[in-house]
Design a protein around this motif. Structure first.
Motif, PDB file in Angstrom:
ATOM      1  N   ALA A  58      26.762  67.729  55.259  1.00  0.00           N
ATOM      2  CA  ALA A  58      27.379  67.555  56.571  1.00  0.00           C
ATOM      3  C   ALA A  58      26.518  68.158  57.671  1.00  0.00           C
ATOM      4  N   ALA A  59      25.938  69.327  57.412  1.00  0.00           N
ATOM      5  CA  ALA A  59      25.078  69.958  58.406  1.00  0.00           C
ATOM      6  C   ALA A  59      23.853  69.101  58.696  1.00  0.00           C
ATOM      7  N   ARG A  60      23.290  68.489  57.669  1.00  0.00           N
ATOM      8  CA  ARG A  60      22.129  67.628  57.869  1.00  0.00           C
ATOM      9  C   ARG A  60      22.509  66.371  58.643  1.00  0.00           C
ATOM     10  N   LEU A  61      23.659  65.788  58.303  1.00  0.00           N
ATOM     11  CA  LEU A  61      24.104  64.585  59.006  1.00  0.00           C
ATOM     12  C   LEU A  61      24.438  64.885  60.467  1.00  0.00           C
ATOM     13  N   ALA A  62      25.023  66.072  60.706  1.00  0.00           N
ATOM     14  CA  ALA A  62      25.335  66.457  62.085  1.00  0.00           C
ATOM     15  C   ALA A  62      24.063  66.631  62.898  1.00  0.00           C
ATOM     16  N   ALA A  63      23.045  67.238  62.278  1.00  0.00           N
ATOM     17  CA  ALA A  63      21.765  67.403  62.975  1.00  0.00           C
ATOM     18  C   ALA A  63      21.140  66.048  63.286  1.00  0.00           C
ATOM     19  N   GLU A  64      21.335  65.085  62.392  1.00  0.00           N
ATOM     20  CA  GLU A  64      20.791  63.742  62.593  1.00  0.00           C
ATOM     21  C   GLU A  64      21.562  62.992  63.675  1.00  0.00           C
ATOM     22  N   ALA A  65      22.894  63.155  63.693  1.00  0.00           N
ATOM     23  CA  ALA A  65      23.748  62.370  64.590  1.00  0.00           C
ATOM     24  C   ALA A  65      23.836  62.945  65.996  1.00  0.00           C
ATOM     25  N   GLY A  66      23.686  64.263  66.109  1.00  0.00           N
ATOM     26  CA  GLY A  66      23.850  64.896  67.413  1.00  0.00           C
ATOM     27  C   GLY A  66      25.314  65.155  67.716  1.00  0.00           C
ATOM     28  N   ASP A  67      25.635  65.268  69.007  1.00  0.00           N
ATOM     29  CA  ASP A  67      27.017  65.560  69.411  1.00  0.00           C
ATOM     30  C   ASP A  67      27.975  64.464  68.933  1.00  0.00           C
ATOM     31  N   GLY A  68      29.193  64.880  68.608  1.00  0.00           N
ATOM     32  CA  GLY A  68      30.224  63.924  68.233  1.00  0.00           C
ATOM     33  C   GLY A  68      30.377  63.695  66.748  1.00  0.00           C
ATOM     34  N   PHE A  69      29.658  64.450  65.917  1.00  0.00           N
ATOM     35  CA  PHE A  69      29.810  64.305  64.467  1.00  0.00           C
ATOM     36  C   PHE A  69      31.075  65.027  64.022  1.00  0.00           C
ATOM     37  N   HIS A  70      31.825  64.399  63.089  1.00  0.00           N
ATOM     38  CA  HIS A  70      33.068  64.968  62.574  1.00  0.00           C
ATOM     39  C   HIS A  70      33.002  65.076  61.049  1.00  0.00           C
ATOM     40  N   TYR A  71      33.642  66.116  60.511  1.00  0.00           N
ATOM     41  CA  TYR A  71      33.567  66.388  59.069  1.00  0.00           C
ATOM     42  C   TYR A  71      34.884  66.945  58.575  1.00  0.00           C
ATOM     43  N   ALA A  72      35.324  66.455  57.415  1.00  0.00           N
ATOM     44  CA  ALA A  72      36.484  67.015  56.707  1.00  0.00           C
ATOM     45  C   ALA A  72      36.108  67.193  55.244  1.00  0.00           C
ATOM     46  N   ASN A  73      36.581  68.282  54.650  1.00  0.00           N
ATOM     47  CA  ASN A  73      36.390  68.507  53.217  1.00  0.00           C
ATOM     48  C   ASN A  73      37.767  68.787  52.616  1.00  0.00           C
ATOM     49  N   LEU A  74      38.308  67.802  51.894  1.00  0.00           N
ATOM     50  CA  LEU A  74      39.650  67.881  51.332  1.00  0.00           C
ATOM     51  C   LEU A  74      39.657  68.420  49.908  1.00  0.00           C
ATOM     52  N   ALA A  75      38.493  68.676  49.346  1.00  0.00           N
ATOM     53  CA  ALA A  75      38.392  69.052  47.939  1.00  0.00           C
ATOM     54  C   ALA A  75      39.013  70.426  47.680  1.00  0.00           C
ATOM     55  N   VAL A  76      39.650  70.549  46.515  1.00  0.00           N
ATOM     56  CA  VAL A  76      40.260  71.805  46.085  1.00  0.00           C
ATOM     57  C   VAL A  76      39.949  72.005  44.607  1.00  0.00           C
TER      58      VAL A  76
END
Length: 283
Positions: A58-76
């Protein structure tokens, strides 16, 4: 669904697996679905929380996408595939993310009394719900640590992965194979509990998914480790005792009492929330 093919077909499927996309899709939202593998155990941060391959990706994708990237992690941690379907899949589908990753079923097949056909049917139901709702769906053949536990479970694990190949093909999902590369079974990439990857193991998984999405490689995640330093029998025996006391016996206790390490535990990122872009550095 019925799992009919023999586990020997694993090698043939690996050879026939399609290549990564020629061009990486634009991803501005990412939802991770699954169990402890996707939650990030045991990639520890200084505050005692877990990072894991999904957070790293997610951090890599956010750096690639710039502002407006969203992330959820539902795993338990500890979730069986039925629980993943009931508790996570509908939430993830409703988020309509550009990327969804789904990993599940291994907790089921590690149990001796496992209805593998039911596990595969539930896995396909999850994929059938998620695939139309997202831009790209990624499934994984999860890695397995070399040792006696794997050898006892190997036939069920490989039958699950053969079914996963068919499911991915039917629903147009990408498949990341973390099971075949020898390095991912190296005990040095596994934490003291012998069930979860170390930080370096999670780093390699994030890179494997990054490349499977069509991004250029930043390193070779399949590079084998240098030959291990021989250890004395007493040191190995002591490590086995610690593992039995600290991890194996509590795990057996939870199985006997019908409890799970994830009981009552919420996901660490239950909402598809903004993730600020940063200068991403491996480590």
């Amino acid at each position: 669904m019925r799992v009919r093919r023999d586990a020997r077909d694993v090698r043939e499927v690996q050879q026939a697996r399609p290549a990564s996309p020629a061009r990486a899709p634009e991803i501005r939202s990412f939802v991770a679905v699954g169990d402890s593998f996707t939650e990030g155990m045991s990639d520890l941060l200084p505050d005692g929380s877990y990072r894991g391959w999904a957070d790293r990706l997610a951090a890599r994708l956010a750096a690639e996408a710039g502002d407006g990237f969203h992330y959820a992690n539902l795993a338990v941690r500890g979730k069986l595939i039925g629980q993943i379907v009931n508790e996570q899949v509908e939430l993830a589908a409703a988020m309509e993310a550009d990327l969804v990753t789904l990993v599940g079923g291994l907790n089921d097949v590690l149990r001796p009394r496992c209805d593998l056909d039911l596990v595969c049917a539930r896995l396909e139901a999850a994929v059938a719900r998620l695939a139309p709702s997202c831009g790209t769906l990624v499934l994984m053949r999860t890695p397995a640590r070399r040792g006696p536990v794997l050898e006892r479970c190997r036939p069920r694990v490989e039958r699950l992965f053969l079914a996963l190949d068919d499911i991915a093909a039917r629903h147009g999902a990408l498949l990341v194979d973390l099971y075949a590369p020898p390095v991912m079974g190296d005990p040095r990439l596994w934490a003291d509990d012998r069930l979860h990857l170390t930080a370096d193991g999670h780093r390699r998984v994030a890179e494997a998914v990054w490349q499977r999405l069509g991004h250029p490689a930043t390193f070779d995640w399949q590079t084998v480790l240098p030959p291990p330093t021989p250890t004395r029998w007493a040191a190995r025996f002591g490590a086995d005792l610690r593992f039995t006391r600290q991890h194996l016996l509590p795990w057996i206790g939870r199985r006997l009492t019908g409890r799970s390490s994830g009981d009552g535990r919420p996901p660490k990122r239950p909402e598809l929330a903004p993730l600020a872009p940063v200068v991403y550095e491996e480590g």
